[in-house]
Design a protein around this motif. Structure first.
Motif, short mmCIF file in Angstrom:
data_model
loop_
_atom_site.label_atom_id
_atom_site.label_comp_id
_atom_site.label_asym_id
_atom_site.label_seq_id
_atom_site.Cartn_x
_atom_site.Cartn_y
_atom_site.Cartn_z
N LEU C 29 0.84 -1.21 0.00
CA LEU C 29 0.00 0.00 0.00
C LEU C 29 0.87 1.25 0.00
O LEU C 29 0.71 2.14 -0.85
N THR C 30 1.83 1.32 0.93
CA THR C 30 2.67 2.52 0.99
C THR C 30 3.58 2.59 -0.23
O THR C 30 3.89 3.68 -0.71
N GLY C 31 3.99 1.43 -0.74
CA GLY C 31 4.80 1.42 -1.95
C GLY C 31 4.04 2.01 -3.13
O GLY C 31 4.58 2.79 -3.91
N SER C 32 2.76 1.66 -3.25
CA SER C 32 1.95 2.22 -4.34
C SER C 32 1.82 3.73 -4.17
O SER C 32 1.90 4.48 -5.14
N LEU C 33 1.63 4.18 -2.92
CA LEU C 33 1.52 5.61 -2.68
C LEU C 33 2.84 6.32 -3.01
O LEU C 33 2.85 7.47 -3.43
N SER C 34 3.96 5.59 -2.84
CA SER C 34 5.27 6.19 -3.10
C SER C 34 5.41 6.65 -4.54
O SER C 34 6.20 7.54 -4.83
N SER C 341 -1.35 -0.92 -10.74
CA SER C 341 -0.80 -2.27 -10.59
C SER C 341 -0.43 -2.55 -9.13
O SER C 341 -0.67 -3.64 -8.61
N GLY C 342 0.16 -1.55 -8.49
CA GLY C 342 0.53 -1.71 -7.08
C GLY C 342 -0.69 -1.95 -6.21
O GLY C 342 -0.67 -2.82 -5.33
N LEU C 343 -1.75 -1.20 -6.45
CA LEU C 343 -2.96 -1.38 -5.65
C LEU C 343 -3.59 -2.74 -5.94
O LEU C 343 -4.14 -3.37 -5.03
N ALA C 350 -4.67 -8.81 0.11
CA ALA C 350 -5.83 -8.77 1.01
C ALA C 350 -6.76 -9.95 0.75
O ALA C 350 -7.21 -10.62 1.69
N THR C 351 -7.03 -10.25 -0.54
CA THR C 351 -7.92 -11.37 -0.83
C THR C 351 -7.31 -12.68 -0.34
O THR C 351 -8.02 -13.57 0.13
N GLY C 352 -5.98 -12.79 -0.43
CA GLY C 352 -5.30 -13.98 0.06
C GLY C 352 -5.50 -14.15 1.55
O GLY C 352 -5.81 -15.24 2.04
N LEU C 353 -5.36 -13.04 2.29
CA LEU C 353 -5.54 -13.10 3.75
C LEU C 353 -6.97 -13.52 4.09
O LEU C 353 -7.20 -14.35 4.97
N LEU C 354 -7.95 -12.94 3.38
CA LEU C 354 -9.35 -13.27 3.66
C LEU C 354 -9.63 -14.73 3.30
O LEU C 354 -10.35 -15.43 4.02
N LEU C 355 -9.03 -15.15 2.17
CA LEU C 355 -9.25 -16.52 1.72
C LEU C 355 -8.86 -17.53 2.78
O LEU C 355 -9.54 -18.53 2.99
#
Lengths: 106, 110, 518
Positions: C29-34, C341-343, C350-355
């Motif tokens: 997330l922070t990398g995408s914001l970077s 792409s980063g997001l 996130a989907t992996g964690l929920l899965l």
């Protein structure tokens, strides 16, 4: 009866804890064994690669990262934790020998 | 240029997607004939290649492909999330804009 | 471990994905914001947003600031204003550290609203705000990301067959898996590239053995390596003090030498010394490789020491990887593609964690052996790992507007808000039932993001009503992106609410995670 149930409980726990130990050993093998392999493989590559030394160093570092990833993946598919340790240590030792023996001998 | 690339890649992805039985069924009844499948595959690949060509013209041969990869991801994502919700719209939107985009890119390429 | 290679990889993917996913979400997330660090910095310093000073003048003012405040620093580095940022950054060396301040080019003083700006996201995504240790942690986590991607490819098996597959109505586990696969497969080239290039940037630190072996153990030895890999001029300080030429002149000469307006940075080694060396690099808008256009001058005489720097193949590869990761090239289009792409990668994590929990909740129903207690912990940590960083980033922006502009140690307060809110998110997630925690934290995120543009109107003169009519898209885009995030949160909440109603009507006691099914 109470001792019996306690014993059976204990017996029930045994394979569980052995499983945990083997898993911990595998994770340690991936983390430290994998790093040792990557570290010495990079050193060995740096010596072997027929390039200018700065080029050899850069190439060896980049390939070393891939070696680490491959080593971790292999550790988790190995037959047993002990087997994983054995193979990793042998590879690391061979790489270390290739990397450092020439310098020591000359 | 980027819009053009997106439209072309979207069209290309749709064509490749419809060449698969499962997805063809999402949009129309029946299954595509073998002939149609090959036409779709070739059209899809061609559209993606034209998008790559445009990218290389717009950003040069090194950055162009990077942009192209990004465009492929974005366009395929749009397609994937539209297919289950608005399957009809996929076909219509493509028929509406793809020929225009193709024409525009032909003008640019020539 | 398991019977087949692919089963072992599935196990590794699942568990390492869970453990490392908790921190990878924040890093991605922070990398995408970077990608938009400068735009965010600009947004966070609205008072300086209007100043338009040419780089030459600005750099001279920054040099004055450094000369007055840090005359004895072994080196300085200045990032001049550009079309992406009206403020400039001044760095000085303290031991191995490089502290910096943001300066207003119009005055040459510390910008009115002192802040780390978007730079904080850049630093966080490779250091976690924990210095060298943080870089090692991110390195380990990054390696696990690479392994996650590779093992994911191994276990997917039907990458091409399922390429376009997303079945939102096929049950929670199926649709989360579809989403996870689709997001991952479609951005796979990007994800592999960004993960490996991130590791490659710090390869020298992670695997020092080649340099130690070929060059030696000391600091000078590794400097020698850098020298050979990236030829540049280094002069020893003489202890004879001398006056540095105005830096603006060097900027001008670099602009002429490379035919470009934009300068990436200008650095000065031993600024007060007779052997001062001034080095500059232009902004690489049209090439991937970084650092091959280094130009160096003698700081006292202005004599040209070196121009351009042809790399050898391996070093070139490493610099291309660095360039691909830094994404300085190609302008707005590439920036947006990187951001999206980063997001997407972030969402894939996130989907992996929920899965993980969706899958195991189902198993609980089938098989009572799976521990509910453990899953409850996983669910709560998932909330803190996904909603937490989103809230923390929003809090960072809110703190920027709410803290008084003249506050001492202002950047530290803003960063404090980031971590405090993340900690609050964790405490809240542990305290509330997981389902409530999702709802409440996403409600908070929706409110914070929808209200931020309003807060901006109240606290600055650079809000949407000004930036949109003036066509200042770079600034407006920050507000608009935050608004879009807010709308996305509202959409998510509505879906959660709709699903709850549906199950209430049908009366089925579906596990709550199924409700997150979109």
């Amino acid at each position: 009866m109470p001792t019996d149930s306690l014993l059976s409980r204990f017996m029930h726990l045994m394979p569980q804890s052995r499983h945990v130990m083997s898993l911990a050993s595998r994770i340690a093998a991936a983390l430290f064994g994998g790093y040792a392999v990557a570290y010495f493989a990079a050193a060995a590559l740096a010596v072997i690669l027929p390039l200018v030394r700065s080029e050899a160093a850069v190439t060896a570092m980049l390939l070393g990262l891939l070696v680490y990833a491959a080593a971790v993946m292999w550790v988790f598919s190995a037959r047993s934790a002990a087997h994983a340790w054995l193979v990793l240590l042998i590879i690391a030792a061979v790489c270390a020998a290739v990397a450092y023996l020439p310098g020591m001998l000359s | 240029m980027i819009v053009l690339m997106l439209v072309l890649a979207y069209g290309g992805m749709t064509a490749l997607c419809l060449a698969m039985n499962r997805h063809y069924r999402q949009v129309r009844f029946g299954r595509p004939s073998l002939q149609l499948k090959w036409i779709l595959r070739l059209t899809g690949t061609a559209l993606l290649l034209v998008a790559l060509l445009l990218g290389s013209i717009g950003w040069g041969p090194t950055i162009g492909p990077v942009v192209w990869f990004g465009v492929l991801s974005v366009s395929a994502l749009i397609l994937i999330f539209m297919l289950p919700y608005r399957p009809r719209l996929v076909l219509r939107s493509n028929l509406a804009v793809s020929p225009l985009a193709l024409l525009a890119s032909l003008i640019i390429l020539l | 471990m398991k019977k087949t290679f692919s089963q072992s990889m599935a196990w590794l993917h699942t568990w390492s994905g869970l453990i490392f996913g908790w921190i990878l979400f924040a890093i991605f997330l922070t990398g995408s914001l970077s990608v938009f660090d400068r735009e965010i910095s600009q947004w966070m310093q609205p008072e300086s947003a209007a100043s338009q000073v040419p780089a030459t003048t600005a750099v001279d003012r920054a040099a004055d600031y450094l000369r007055n405040n840090h005359p004895d620093a072994p080196s300085w580095l200045i990032v001049p204003p550009s079309d992406r940022s009206a403020t400039m950054l001044a760095y000085w060396q303290e031991g191995q550290e490089f502290p910096h301040v943001a300066l207003d080019p119009a005055t040459g003083k510390v910008a009115k609203r002192d802040t780390d700006g978007g730079h904080f996201f850049v630093h966080f995504h490779y250091q976690l705000h924990a210095g060298t240790i943080g870089t090692w942690i991110v390195g380990g986590v990054g390696l696990m990301m690479l392994i996650g991607l590779l093992s994911g490819i191994v276990i997917h098996k039907r990458i091409f067959k399922d390429f376009f597959t997303f079945r939102p109505r096929a049950g929670a586990q199926r649709s989360w898996l579809d989403a996870h696969n689709a997001l991952g497969v479609l951005t796979l080239p990007f994800l592999l590239m960004i993960t490996f290039s991130g590791l490659a940037i710090f390869a020298f630190m992670y695997l020092p053995s080649p340099v130690k072996l070929l060059y030696g153990d000391s600091l000078e030895d590794s400097e020698e390596f850098f020298h050979e890999a990236r030829p540049h001029v280094d002069l020893e300080p003489t202890d004879q003090s001398a006056a540095l030429l105005p830096l603006g002149g060097f900027v001008e000469r670099t602009q002429q030498a490379f035919g470009t307006e934009q300068i990436w940075y200008i650095s000065v080694d031993h600024p007060g010394d007779e052997n001062a060396v001034v080095s500059l690099e232009p902004l690489y808008g049209e090439q991937l490789t970084l650092s091959n256009q280094l130009i160096q001058f003698r700081g006292i005489t202005g004599e040209l020491l070196q121009k351009g720097m042809p790399f050898q193949p391996a070093t070139h590869t490493q610099r291309v990887l660095t360039g691909l990761h830094f994404a300085q090239f190609g302008g707005a289009v590439t920036h947006w593609l990187y951001f999206i792409s980063g997001l997407v990668g972030t969402a894939m994590i996130a989907t992996g964690l929920l899965l993980f929990s969706v899958k195991r909740r189902r198993q609980i129903v089938l098989d009572s052996d799976v521990s509910t207690g453990f899953l409850n912990v996983v669910d709560r940590l998932n909330v803190a790992a996904i909603a937490g960083p989103i809230l923390a980033c929003l809090a960072y922006l809110w703190a920027n507007r709410l803290l008084p502009p003249g506050l001492a140690e202002r950047p530290a307060w803003e960063i404090g808000a980031f971590f405090a809110v993340w900690a609050l998110s964790l405490i809240h997630a542990l305290w509330r039932p997981a389902r409530r925690a999702w709802l409440e934290q996403f409600t908070a995120a929706a409110l914070l993001s929808l209200l931020l543009p309003l807060l901006n109107m109240l606290t600055s003169s650079q809000h949407l009503l000004v930036t949109l009519p003036a066509g200042r898209w770079r600034l407006a885009a920050v507000d608009l992106t935050v608004l879009a995030l807010g709308l996305a949160c509202v959409w998510l909440l509505r879906r959660l609410g709709m699903e709850r109603q549906r199950t209430a009507v049908s009366g089925s006691a579906a596990p709550v995670w199924e409700l997150a099914d979109s």
